[in-house]
Scaffold this active site. Structure first.
Site, PDB file in Angstrom:
ATOM      1  CG  ASP A  25      -1.960  -1.162   1.125  1.00 36.81           C
ATOM      2  OD1 ASP A  25      -1.910  -1.939   0.166  1.00 36.81           O
ATOM      3  OD2 ASP A  25      -2.775  -1.281   2.065  1.00 36.81           O
ATOM      4  CD  GLU A  73      -7.194  -0.246   2.887  1.00 39.01           C
ATOM      5  OE1 GLU A  73      -6.102  -0.047   3.442  1.00 39.01           O
ATOM      6  OE2 GLU A  73      -8.280  -0.197   3.487  1.00 39.01           O
ATOM      7  CE  LYS A 130      -3.508  -4.543   1.287  1.00 40.08           C
ATOM      8  NZ  LYS A 130      -4.294  -3.545   2.002  1.00 40.08           N
ATOM      9  CE  LYS A 133      -8.241  -1.175   6.998  1.00 41.03           C
ATOM     10  NZ  LYS A 133      -8.201   0.069   6.203  1.00 41.03           N
ATOM     11  CB  THR A 159       0.193   1.812   8.735  1.00 41.69           C
ATOM     12  OG1 THR A 159      -1.022   1.116   9.067  1.00 41.69           O
ATOM     13  CG2 THR A 159      -0.157   3.106   8.016  1.00 41.69           C
ATOM     14  CB  CYS A 163      -2.340  -2.860   5.192  1.00 41.90           C
ATOM     15  SG  CYS A 163      -4.008  -2.179   5.031  1.00 41.90           S
ATOM     16  CD  GLN A 203       3.481 -16.272  22.411  1.00 43.11           C
ATOM     17  OE1 GLN A 203       2.970 -17.334  22.764  1.00 43.11           O
ATOM     18  NE2 GLN A 203       2.792 -15.258  21.915  1.00 43.11           N
TER      19      GLN A 203
HETATM   20  N1  TIU Z   1      -2.713   0.247   4.285  1.00 39.24           N
HETATM   21  C1  TIU Z   1      -3.181   0.411   5.521  1.00 39.24           C
HETATM   22  O1  TIU Z   1      -2.502   0.163   6.491  1.00 39.24           O
HETATM   23  N2  TIU Z   1      -4.468   0.928   5.620  1.00 39.24           N
HETATM   24  C2  TIU Z   1      -4.897   1.719   6.674  1.00 39.24           C
HETATM   25  O2  TIU Z   1      -6.054   2.115   6.714  1.00 39.24           O
HETATM   26  N3  TIU Z   1      -3.959   2.043   7.617  1.00 39.24           N
HETATM   27  C3  TIU Z   1      -4.103   2.896   8.668  1.00 39.24           C
HETATM   28  O3  TIU Z   1      -3.182   2.963   9.480  1.00 39.24           O
HETATM   29  N4  TIU Z   1      -5.194   3.644   8.773  1.00 39.24           N
END
Ligand code: TIU
Length: 221
Positions: A25, A73, A130, A133, A159, A163, A203
């Site tokens: 993304d 996304e 996609k 997420k 992020t 995702c 773990q």
């Molecule tokens: N790609 C992704 O992580 N989508 C999000 O909406 N991330 C946020 O941190 N909002």
């Protein structure tokens, strides 16, 4: 196998095209002002630090002709693949599908949904749209990777805790050996990034490993 120093113990990277570089993304909607990330109230400049490490890894993967997978996304223009439970969540400045300065947020083909120019995909690289997420939900990606014989995935992108982590957990459940690149991923919330790194390796690498792009580049030189 190529041994890569990693946390919580060394990662064995499969050579000969069996390890795909996954770029999650890296689209304008999350990285640039005026997109979906900003509409949620985030400081998008925090994600810029990922660009150079990803570009450096891309150069190595492309030189070796190893597989590269990009995700975006994104949703259909009629939003038929965006459940109201996702679209109506919270109170963003603009919702998915609404018109912003870079087009309709997170909609196929809009400028904001595209990968940032400096990391643009090249011919032959997989680009996966996609709706969720995670990168395996409703994408057919697992089947495509199996056809190519991919067994190992090196994760980058944004992020970290949303995702990237969701995709990495989905990949782990499907049997892939997953390595997250610390400096090639970022969050709008530094504490969430740190927590994600800690929880994936806990773990005995229950979800996977993490290391730096520099260590990978040195190991592959
Ligand atoms: N790609 C992704 O992580 N989508 C999000 O909406 N991330 C946020 O941190 N909002």
């Amino acid at each position: 196998m190529i041994e890569i120093a990693a946390t919580p113990f060394p990662y064995s990277l499969a050579p000969n095209g069996k390890t795909a570089l996954v770029i999650i993304d890296m689209q304008r909607d999350f990285i640039e002002p005026g997109g979906f990330g900003a509409s949620l109230g985030n400081d998008v400049t925090l994600l810029q630090s990922t660009v150079n490490p990803i570009a450096n890894l891309l150069r190595v993967w492309r030189a070796r002709r190893w597989p590269v997978v990009y995700t975006r996304e994104s949703h259909r223009a009629d939003l038929s693949d965006c459940p109201p439970s996702k679209r109506l969540r919270g109170s963003p400045a603009l919702r998915i599908g609404e018109l912003g300065p870079m087009g309709r947020l997170l909609i196929h083909g809009e400028v904001g949904t595209g990968i940032i120019d400096c990391l643009a995909p090249q011919a032959g690289e997989l680009v996966i749209d996609k709706p969720g997420k995670g990168m395996f939900y409703a994408t057919g990606l697992h089947e495509k990777l199996q056809v190519e014989g991919v067994t190992h995935l090196v994760f980058t992108g944004v992020t970290t805790e949303v995702c990237v982590q969701t995709s990495m957990r989905e990949a782990n459940d499907r049997g892939y050996h997953c390595l997250l690149v610390e400096d090639a991923t970022q969050s709008y919330f530094p504490t969430f990034k740190a927590a994600t790194l800690a929880m994936i390796v806990a773990q005995g690498a229950i979800v996977g490993w993490h290391t730096s792009s520099e260590i990978i580049l040195t190991s592959l030189a």
